[in-house]
Design an enzyme around this catalytic site. Structure first.
Site, PDB file in Angstrom:
ATOM      1  N   CYS A 131       0.909  -1.312   0.083  1.00  0.00           N
ATOM      2  CA  CYS A 131      -0.018  -0.176   0.034  1.00  0.00           C
ATOM      3  C   CYS A 131       0.893   1.193  -0.012  1.00  0.00           C
ATOM      4  O   CYS A 131       1.682   1.610   1.019  1.00  0.00           O
ATOM      5  CB  CYS A 131      -0.867  -0.208   1.088  1.00  0.00           C
ATOM      6  SG  CYS A 131      -1.816   1.362   1.166  1.00  0.00           S
ATOM      7  N   CYS A 134      -0.264   3.908   2.085  1.00  0.00           N
ATOM      8  CA  CYS A 134      -0.219   3.686   3.663  1.00  0.00           C
ATOM      9  C   CYS A 134       1.182   4.221   3.923  1.00  0.00           C
ATOM     10  O   CYS A 134       1.482   4.516   5.173  1.00  0.00           O
ATOM     11  CB  CYS A 134      -0.650   2.329   4.129  1.00  0.00           C
ATOM     12  SG  CYS A 134      -2.307   1.743   3.382  1.00  0.00           S
ATOM     13  N   ASP A 135       2.166   3.821   3.342  1.00  0.00           N
ATOM     14  CA  ASP A 135       3.494   3.640   3.516  1.00  0.00           C
ATOM     15  C   ASP A 135       4.476   4.426   3.209  1.00  0.00           C
ATOM     16  O   ASP A 135       5.696   4.578   3.318  1.00  0.00           O
ATOM     17  CB  ASP A 135       4.278   2.009   3.574  1.00  0.00           C
ATOM     18  CG  ASP A 135       3.326   1.408   4.556  1.00  0.00           C
ATOM     19  OD1 ASP A 135       2.793   1.588   5.771  1.00  0.00           O
ATOM     20  OD2 ASP A 135       2.898   0.125   4.271  1.00  0.00           O
TER      21      ASP A 135
END
Length: 304
Positions: A131, A134-135
């Protein structure tokens, strides 16, 4: 007793809930995590109609969720462990209770497929990610590798250039499954380079990711690419761990339905990414959810 329980709160499940609740059915959606599914972790959705400038996936799914709540959909945030579907009253076993409903719509979606190479498990969450939104921010000024050749790989690779100084996209073929507009944008990005006809054989590192070993599928030669992170986009698998042999699936575990999205069990429908479908997009999930919701209304009306 609910009229319908929807398993999964992605775009298909939220849309189905909007339709069934708006139709006067007592509706509950069971979801393990936050509403929105994979769409909620997408930085920019630019092919969903009505948003010519694109829209952040979390924002779009939040609007879906609010709309479902406005029609009275009940949300139960627990994990589904087992289904009992053969009787007229369906039972959903969750981590906390047993729910009953006259009908079920399964919209549990799919999850990222693992690459299955040495180092992936060791560094998952510590340099290996599925993701970018997300990261991605953890890799500011660093080098990352993206594995895959579809829209998700190319789009998320482009998104990572907001943070990383260099993004290497590793793809096993010379051609791409990604749409041309997405691909052209990536090719014009000076931070993106391509490693084609290559497969990742190992994710390297000691305490953290330090690179990947790739093998050229034409020459069979291997070499190491230095990297601080690896983002994997090589397809999806269905979230079907709670589904037993009662429901017919294909050889990959995706649920089989007829044209009206009914499974082989009366009163049980499937919609969105969990079913055997040629396209997995927010737009198609919404269409599935709408159709499943309407068909459940008809099924329950005919059952009375």
């Amino acid at each position: 007793m609910y009229d319908v329980i929807i398993v999964g709160a992605g775009p298909a499940g939220l849309t189905a809930g909007i339709y069934t609740a708006r139709g006067g059915l007592k509706t509950a959606v069971v979801e393990l995590a936050m509403p929105g599914g994979q769409a909620a972790s997408t930085e920019n959705i630019e092919n969903y109609p009505g948003f010519p400038d694109g829209i952040n996936g979390y924002e779009l799914m939040n609007l879906f969720h609010k709309q479902a709540l406005s029609f009275g959909v009940e949300f139960i945030f627990e994990e589904v462990q087992k289904l009992e579907l053969k009787d007229a009253v369906k039972k959903i076993h969750t981590t906390g209770q047993v729910l009953e409903a006259r009908s079920i719509i399964i919209t549990a979606g799919s999850k990222p497929r693992l690459l299955g190479v040495p180092g992936e498990d060791n560094f998952r969450g510590s340099g290996v990610s599925y993701c970018a939104t997300c990261d991605g921010a953890f890799f500011k000024g660093k080098k990352v590798v993206v594995v895959g050749g579809g829209d998700a790989a190319i789009e998320e690779g482009a998104y990572l250039t907001k943070f990383a100084e260099e993004v290497t996209i590793v793809h096993r073929r010379a051609g791409f499954r990604a749409s041309q507009i997405v691909l052209n944008r990536a090719k014009d990005n000076p931070k993106i380079r391509f490693e084609l006809n290559a497969v990742v054989e190992e994710i390297l590192g000691s305490n953290h990711v330090e690179g990947v070993r790739v093998r050229n599928v034409l020459s069979n030669e291997t070499r190491n690419i230095p990297a601080d992170g690896v983002f994997i986009y090589v397809g999806t698998d269905p979230n079907a761990q709670f589904i037993d042999e009662e429901i017919e699936t294909d050889d990959r575990g995706y649920i089989l339905t007829d044209a009206l999205l009914q499974t082989n069990i009366k009163g049980v429908y499937a919609a969105g990414d969990i079913r055997n479908t040629p396209l997995r997009q927010v737009a198609t999930a919404v269409g599935d959810g709408a159709l499943a919701g309407v068909e459940v209304e008809k099924y329950l009306a005919d059952s009375e």
